[in-house]
Scaffold this motif. Structure first.
Motif, PDB file in Angstrom:
ATOM      1  N   GLU A  25       0.770  -1.280  -0.051  1.00 19.17           N
ATOM      2  CA  GLU A  25       0.072  -0.012  -0.061  1.00 19.17           C
ATOM      3  C   GLU A  25       0.869   1.279  -0.144  1.00 19.17           C
ATOM      4  OE1 GLU A  25      -3.091   0.198  -0.367  1.00 19.17           O
ATOM      5  OE2 GLU A  25      -3.894  -1.867   0.048  1.00 19.17           O
ATOM      6  N   THR A  26       0.144   2.454  -0.696  1.00 25.80           N
ATOM      7  CA  THR A  26       1.215   3.697  -0.655  1.00 25.80           C
ATOM      8  C   THR A  26       0.724   4.279   0.683  1.00 25.80           C
ATOM      9  OG1 THR A  26      -0.841   4.413  -1.720  1.00 25.80           O
ATOM     10  CG2 THR A  26       0.852   3.773  -3.315  1.00 25.80           C
ATOM     11  N   GLY A  27       1.448   5.459   0.857  1.00 27.02           N
ATOM     12  CA  GLY A  27       1.181   6.242   2.064  1.00 27.02           C
ATOM     13  C   GLY A  27      -0.384   6.741   2.426  1.00 27.02           C
ATOM     14  N   LYS A  28      -0.661   6.853   3.630  1.00 24.41           N
ATOM     15  CA  LYS A  28      -1.946   7.220   3.843  1.00 24.41           C
ATOM     16  C   LYS A  28      -2.402   8.906   3.780  1.00 24.41           C
ATOM     17  CE  LYS A  28      -2.602   3.439   6.896  1.00 24.41           C
ATOM     18  NZ  LYS A  28      -3.062   2.944   8.424  1.00 24.41           N
ATOM     19  N   LYS A  29      -3.314   8.911   3.153  1.00 28.15           N
ATOM     20  CA  LYS A  29      -3.911  10.452   2.894  1.00 28.15           C
ATOM     21  C   LYS A  29      -4.527  10.969   4.224  1.00 28.15           C
ATOM     22  CE  LYS A  29      -5.379  10.684  -1.214  1.00 28.15           C
ATOM     23  NZ  LYS A  29      -5.936  11.297  -2.440  1.00 28.15           N
ATOM     24  N   LYS A  53       1.720  17.986   6.902  1.00 30.24           N
ATOM     25  CA  LYS A  53       1.280  16.908   6.275  1.00 30.24           C
ATOM     26  C   LYS A  53       0.819  17.251   4.770  1.00 30.24           C
ATOM     27  CE  LYS A  53      -0.891  13.469   7.652  1.00 30.24           C
ATOM     28  NZ  LYS A  53       0.245  12.318   7.343  1.00 30.24           N
ATOM     29  N   LYS A  54       1.529  18.348   4.428  1.00 27.75           N
ATOM     30  CA  LYS A  54       0.872  18.798   2.882  1.00 27.75           C
ATOM     31  C   LYS A  54       1.208  18.010   1.869  1.00 27.75           C
ATOM     32  CE  LYS A  54       1.176  23.537   0.758  1.00 27.75           C
ATOM     33  NZ  LYS A  54       1.674  24.895   0.871  1.00 27.75           N
ATOM     34  N   GLU A  55       2.060  17.118   1.962  1.00 23.64           N
ATOM     35  CA  GLU A  55       2.324  16.259   0.792  1.00 23.64           C
ATOM     36  C   GLU A  55       1.198  15.120   0.703  1.00 23.64           C
ATOM     37  OE1 GLU A  55       5.949  13.886   1.255  1.00 23.64           O
ATOM     38  OE2 GLU A  55       6.166  13.763  -1.168  1.00 23.64           O
ATOM     39  N   GLY A 141       8.367  15.790   3.037  1.00 21.77           N
ATOM     40  CA  GLY A 141       8.839  14.773   2.837  1.00 21.77           C
ATOM     41  C   GLY A 141       9.941  14.073   3.490  1.00 21.77           C
ATOM     42  N   SER A 142      10.370  14.864   4.672  1.00 27.85           N
ATOM     43  CA  SER A 142      11.257  14.438   5.460  1.00 27.85           C
ATOM     44  C   SER A 142      10.378  13.690   6.471  1.00 27.85           C
ATOM     45  CB  SER A 142      11.801  15.535   6.436  1.00 27.85           C
ATOM     46  OG  SER A 142      10.766  16.281   7.114  1.00 27.85           O
ATOM     47  N   HIS A 171       3.691   9.661  10.682  1.00 26.04           N
ATOM     48  CA  HIS A 171       4.798   8.901  10.282  1.00 26.04           C
ATOM     49  C   HIS A 171       4.937   9.026   8.676  1.00 26.04           C
ATOM     50  CE1 HIS A 171       2.397   5.485   9.038  1.00 26.04           C
ATOM     51  NE2 HIS A 171       3.456   5.002   8.702  1.00 26.04           N
ATOM     52  N   GLY A 172       4.087   9.180   8.060  1.00 24.07           N
ATOM     53  CA  GLY A 172       4.247   9.307   6.501  1.00 24.07           C
ATOM     54  C   GLY A 172       4.233   7.942   5.965  1.00 24.07           C
TER      55      GLY A 172
END
Length: 315
Positions: A25-29, A53-55, A141-142, A171-172
């Protein structure tokens, strides 16, 4: 009969494929929403959570009257927004006389509410209230560090639940390799009681230490707040079991008697059963005996018939 509509547009097909379940799975929005009434403290807190969490976040500034978490029928609009934006995390802010500066943080599974934690915001300090070098500001993104201080995060059910949700929220995306230069901030959560947590966001300043590993210093950059746990709701056992399922394709079957080495590669062990040669029954007539008789017979035919042996009269 319900009619199933299939997408005819290529763009819609690709969007549906993105939302389909995946092995990795990709990162959670995160979806950020406002309630019927919000205070200036909540507006600033929601804005800065969106900035952190702008990304992977979507923020709606319109006020929502129909959203009432923890109430039956008040979660329909929340599930609709989760389906519309494909977000599995949400932060909902509301303000009332009974629950001032109220934040509800929750997770969704299959666009249905999974669990909820309601916290009250006290002693809030925004990023603008701290003076620091702007180079230390968190970069998009960090990856952050997390520090949970206090025994309550291991023993108190409400704080254990809050810890899980905060980790999921900040945690991203999960990565396998990390660069030390990409770790530029720390979230410090200190449990002062069974209901209260001090939340602090600090930046990491790397300084020379005389060794390869640099010396780290913490600089508070905000936001900072006191989180008071008011209500929380754990997921149902059936829903938890469904969410924790692992796809069979993602798990590899264990290979017996096989080890892997960095130098020699794949090493296997072979076990041969004992061969009981002494106890095996042999055939009565060996092939070698038959061959000798056959050769003797051919030799006799070549030499002619043998003369019969005459008996002696005395016999």
């Amino acid at each position: 009969m319900m009619k199933i509509k299939t997408p005819k547009n290529g763009r819609i097909k690709r969007e549906i494929e993105k939302r389909a379940p995946k092995l990795v799975e990709t990162g959670k929005k995160t979806l950020i929403l406002h309630g019927t009434k919000t205070s200036s403290v909540l507006n600033s807190a929601l804005r800065e959570i969106y900035h952190l969490k702008k990304e992977n976040a979507i923020k709606y500034s319109r006020r929502n009257v129909d959203i009432r978490p923890f109430e039956s029928g008040g979660e329909t609009s929340l599930e609709f927004f989760s389906l519309k934006t494909d977000c599995s995390l949400f932060v909902f802010g509301s303000h009332s006389k009974k629950r001032p500066n109220n934040l509800v943080i929750g997770r969704a599974f299959d666009h249905h509410i999974y669990d909820l934690v309601e916290i009250g915001v006290e002693n809030y300090k925004s990023m603008n209230s701290f003076s620091y070098d702007k180079k230390l500001a968190p970069q998009i993104g960090s990856k952050p560090f997390f520090a949970f201080v206090g025994e309550g995060f291991e023993s108190v059910e409400e704080l254990k639940h809050l810890k899980e949700i905060l980790l999921d929220l900040f945690h991203g995306e999960v990565v396998t390799n990390l660069n030390l230069a990409g770790l530029d901030r720390v979230y410090v959560c200190t449990a002062t009681s069974s209901k209260k947590v001090l939340f602090t966001h600090c930046a990491l300043r790397l300084k020379k230490s005389g060794t390869i590993v640099p010396r780290m210093e913490l600089v508070e950059v905000g936001p900072s707040m006191d989180m008071v746990v008011r209500r929380h709701r754990l997921p149902d056992d059936s829903l938890r079991k469904e969410a924790m399922k692992i796809a069979p394709e993602s798990t590899k079957k264990k290979e017996k008697n096989v080890t892997k080495d960095a130098i020699q590669g794949k090493i296997g062990k072979i076990y041969i059963p004992d061969q009981k040669v002494g106890s095996v029954a042999l055939p009565h007539k060996a092939k070698g005996v038959k061959r000798e008789r056959r050769e003797a017979k051919i030799k006799d035919e070549a030499n002619g018939p043998r003369e019969k042996k005459q008996k002696h009269p005395s016999e």
